[in-house]
Enzyme design. Structure first.
Site, PDB file in Angstrom:
ATOM      1  N   CYS A  64       0.825  -1.219   0.000  1.00 46.53           N
ATOM      2  CA  CYS A  64       0.000   0.000   0.000  1.00 46.53           C
ATOM      3  C   CYS A  64       0.863   1.276   0.000  1.00 46.53           C
ATOM      4  CB  CYS A  64      -0.947  -0.008   1.178  1.00 46.53           C
ATOM      5  SG  CYS A  64      -0.321  -0.835   2.641  1.00 46.53           S
ATOM      6  N   HIS A  97      -2.949   6.028   4.497  1.00 50.74           N
ATOM      7  CA  HIS A  97      -1.530   6.151   4.828  1.00 50.74           C
ATOM      8  C   HIS A  97      -1.023   7.517   4.356  1.00 50.74           C
ATOM      9  CE1 HIS A  97      -1.676   2.013   5.790  1.00 50.74           C
ATOM     10  NE2 HIS A  97      -0.912   1.504   4.853  1.00 50.74           N
TER      11      HIS A  97
HETATM   12  N1  LIG Z   1      -5.019  -3.620   4.294  1.00 46.24           N
HETATM   13  C1  LIG Z   1      -4.182  -3.038   3.436  1.00 46.24           C
HETATM   14  O1  LIG Z   1      -3.972  -1.814   3.395  1.00 46.24           O
HETATM   15  C2  LIG Z   1      -3.496  -3.874   2.448  1.00 46.24           C
HETATM   16  C3  LIG Z   1      -2.847  -3.256   1.408  1.00 46.24           C
HETATM   17  C4  LIG Z   1      -2.178  -4.022   0.474  1.00 46.24           C
HETATM   18  C5  LIG Z   1      -2.186  -5.381   0.618  1.00 46.24           C
HETATM   19  N2  LIG Z   1      -2.838  -5.983   1.648  1.00 46.24           N
HETATM   20  C6  LIG Z   1      -2.795  -7.438   1.736  1.00 46.24           C
HETATM   21  O2  LIG Z   1      -4.093  -7.978   1.502  1.00 46.24           O
HETATM   22  C7  LIG Z   1      -4.256  -9.154   2.266  1.00 46.24           C
HETATM   23  C8  LIG Z   1      -5.519  -9.070   3.125  1.00 46.24           C
HETATM   24  O3  LIG Z   1      -5.497  -7.921   3.938  1.00 46.24           O
HETATM   25  P1  LIG Z   1      -6.775  -7.441   4.751  1.00 46.24           P
HETATM   26  O4  LIG Z   1      -6.386  -6.160   5.347  1.00 46.24           O
HETATM   27  O5  LIG Z   1      -8.018  -7.504   3.918  1.00 46.24           O
HETATM   28  O6  LIG Z   1      -6.882  -8.599   5.886  1.00 46.24           O
HETATM   29  P2  LIG Z   1      -8.132  -9.041   6.768  1.00 46.24           P
HETATM   30  O7  LIG Z   1      -9.103  -7.930   6.943  1.00 46.24           O
HETATM   31  O8  LIG Z   1      -7.554  -9.664   7.984  1.00 46.24           O
HETATM   32  O9  LIG Z   1      -8.851 -10.203   5.882  1.00 46.24           O
HETATM   33  C9  LIG Z   1      -8.244 -11.426   5.598  1.00 46.24           C
HETATM   34  C10 LIG Z   1      -9.125 -12.227   4.633  1.00 46.24           C
HETATM   35  O10 LIG Z   1      -8.439 -13.443   4.296  1.00 46.24           O
HETATM   36  C11 LIG Z   1      -9.338 -14.532   4.474  1.00 46.24           C
HETATM   37  N3  LIG Z   1      -8.647 -15.773   4.835  1.00 46.24           N
HETATM   38  C12 LIG Z   1      -7.857 -16.008   5.905  1.00 46.24           C
HETATM   39  N4  LIG Z   1      -7.453 -17.296   5.918  1.00 46.24           N
HETATM   40  C13 LIG Z   1      -7.999 -17.881   4.828  1.00 46.24           C
HETATM   41  C14 LIG Z   1      -7.956 -19.199   4.279  1.00 46.24           C
HETATM   42  N5  LIG Z   1      -7.299 -20.183   4.898  1.00 46.24           N
HETATM   43  N6  LIG Z   1      -8.634 -19.446   3.125  1.00 46.24           N
HETATM   44  C15 LIG Z   1      -9.340 -18.457   2.521  1.00 46.24           C
HETATM   45  N7  LIG Z   1      -9.416 -17.195   2.991  1.00 46.24           N
HETATM   46  C16 LIG Z   1      -8.751 -16.917   4.128  1.00 46.24           C
HETATM   47  C17 LIG Z   1     -10.218 -14.079   5.616  1.00 46.24           C
HETATM   48  O11 LIG Z   1     -11.389 -14.874   5.639  1.00 46.24           O
HETATM   49  P3  LIG Z   1     -12.142 -15.238   7.029  1.00 46.24           P
HETATM   50  O12 LIG Z   1     -13.023 -14.049   7.327  1.00 46.24           O
HETATM   51  O13 LIG Z   1     -12.903 -16.458   6.650  1.00 46.24           O
HETATM   52  O14 LIG Z   1     -11.091 -15.471   8.060  1.00 46.24           O
HETATM   53  C18 LIG Z   1     -10.477 -12.630   5.215  1.00 46.24           C
HETATM   54  O15 LIG Z   1     -11.476 -12.583   4.216  1.00 46.24           O
HETATM   55  C19 LIG Z   1      -2.944  -9.308   3.046  1.00 46.24           C
HETATM   56  O16 LIG Z   1      -2.081 -10.130   2.283  1.00 46.24           O
HETATM   57  C20 LIG Z   1      -2.395  -7.930   3.114  1.00 46.24           C
HETATM   58  O17 LIG Z   1      -1.012  -7.916   3.260  1.00 46.24           O
HETATM   59  C21 LIG Z   1      -3.513  -5.252   2.566  1.00 46.24           C
END
Ligand SMILES: NC(=O)c1ccc[n+]([C@@H]2O[C@H](COP(=O)([O-])OP(=O)(O)OC[C@H]3O[C@@H](n4cnc5c(N)ncnc54)[C@H](OP(=O)(O)O)[C@@H]3O)[C@@H](O)[C@H]2O)c1
Length: 344
Positions: free
Chosen positions: A130, A242
């Site tokens: 990000c 950010h």
């Molecule tokens: N947030 C940011 O600013 C940002 C920016 C760039 C990249 N990212 C990347 O994007 C990804 C997700 O971030 P987030 O902020 O959205 O996280 P989050 O809110 O914690 O959500 C995680 C998601 O992954 C799913 N998940 C976890 N374990 C799983 C499995 N075994 N099989 C299938 N789905 C699974 C979760 O489903 P459940 O609800 O079923 O647990 C949930 O839908 C990360 O890799 C992060 O580094 C985030």
């Protein structure tokens, strides 16, 4: 005939934002499928005025799906992206698992859309960190005109960058301070409420954090390997968006006025820079917006050809979901993929 699109991590911060951006931008999808872990199977997520029933990733067959927008963390991407790609479904991955793989394009459409052509080797395209996404959107137009030599960036990153549980931790700790409850830190290494933490991701041998390394390595891969960049990444008690303090040294002269004019015309950038009237952007104001906002453009007299900028963007949108959807739009608009249903 439109595309069949699957969202892996549809219940998460980024996944939910992807669903709303697909709807807002009228992405040409005939069918959108919400996937997450088995824990969420059967729960519902919103998609425009519809609701989608969440399915389990490990029980889903990707063979008739065209595009998979994946945001479920690095280990899920490492395991699943190659399997999904091998089924002829193009994965656009939000984690860091594939960003540094030479066979995987790392794309910010305003900056390096042409690099997408290599995607068909693994059928995987990576979305940057990000902090990198908003940084390169602001740097690219200036680099084209005056050639960047060196960048010093300090980030002020919101807790949503660490997922939905991290947002809950800021809320719970803030409440606990007011009602005098004990403060528990689980997602962060230290208390985040009314505090700052100069530690995002793990520490590396050279003393930098992995987050800082990502910004350095990704800027080189996306923009120009010749740019020297150093970074300090800090978590701040802000829910979304950010901010970055960016000091840039150029090869050629460039004034603050010239930079302002260039950035005003640049794709994805929005300049708000009138300090006399308190016009500058804050993370609260950038939240929910698509632009990379640039304020406080000043010349830095301590170096030759130096400028300072303040760059703010919604990390869940340009930093993740919006950029991923824009990549999918490049695939569609350049006719790099065809809907499987039409081809059948
Ligand atoms: N947030 C940011 O600013 C940002 C920016 C760039 C990249 N990212 C990347 O994007 C990804 C997700 O971030 P987030 O902020 O959205 O996280 P989050 O809110 O914690 O959500 C995680 C998601 O992954 C799913 N998940 C976890 N374990 C799983 C499995 N075994 N099989 C299938 N789905 C699974 C979760 O489903 P459940 O609800 O079923 O647990 C949930 O839908 C990360 O890799 C992060 O580094 C985030």
């Amino acid at each position: 005939m439109g595309y069949k699109v699957a969202i892996v991590g549809a219940t998460g911060n980024v996944g939910r934002e992807i669903l709303s951006i697909l709807e807002e931008r009228g992405f040409p999808a005939d069918e959108v499928v919400a996937l997450a872990s088995r824990r969420s199977q059967g729960t519902e997520v919103s998609f425009g005025d519809k609701t989608l029933k969440v399915k389990a990733l490990d029980q889903y067959d990707f063979s008739d799906t065209d595009i998979c927008l994946m945001s479920a963390g690095g280990s899920i991407s490492k395991e699943w992206a190659p399997k999904i790609g091998a089924q002829g479904c193009v994965v656009i991955d939000n984690s860091s698992a594939w960003r540094y793989d030479a066979q995987v394009p790392l794309i910010v459409p305003e900056v390096n859309a042409d690099a997408i052509t290599g995607f068909s080797k693994l059928n995987i395209i990576a979305n940057p960190n990000c902090s990198t996404a908003q940084l390169v959107v602001a740097l690219k137009p200036l680099h084209d005109v005056a050639t960047i030599k060196r960048v010093v960036v300090s980030t002020y990153q919101s807790v949503s960058g660490a997922g939905k549980e991290a947002m809950d931790e800021l809320f719970t700790q803030t409440r606990a301070v007011f009602v005098n409850d004990p403060i528990e830190a689980t997602k962060f290494t230290k208390r985040i409420a009314f505090n700052l933490i100069p530690h995002i991701d793990v520490f590396m041998e050279d003393g930098y954090t992995k987050e800082e390394w990502k910004v350095m390595a990704e800027t080189k891969k996306i923009l120009d390997p010749k740019i020297k960049l150093t970074c300090t990444a800090v978590r701040v008690p802000v829910f979304v968006s950010h901010s970055e303090s960016v000091n840039i040294e150029f090869e050629k002269p460039i004034s603050a006025d010239e930079a302002r004019d260039i950035l005003r015309e640049a794709p994805g950038c929005l300049v708000i820079d009138n300090p006399e009237e308190d016009q500058y952007i804050t993370p609260y104001e950038a939240t929910g917006e698509d632009a990379t906002f640039i304020s406080r453009i000043r010349e830095d007299a301590t170096v030759e050809n130096g400028l300072n900028l303040w760059v703010v963007s919604d990390n869940l949108r340009k930093g993740a979901a919006l950029n991923a959807v824009q990549i999918a739009e490049v695939l569609v608009n350049r006719k790099l993929i065809q809907p499987k249903k039409k081809a059948a």
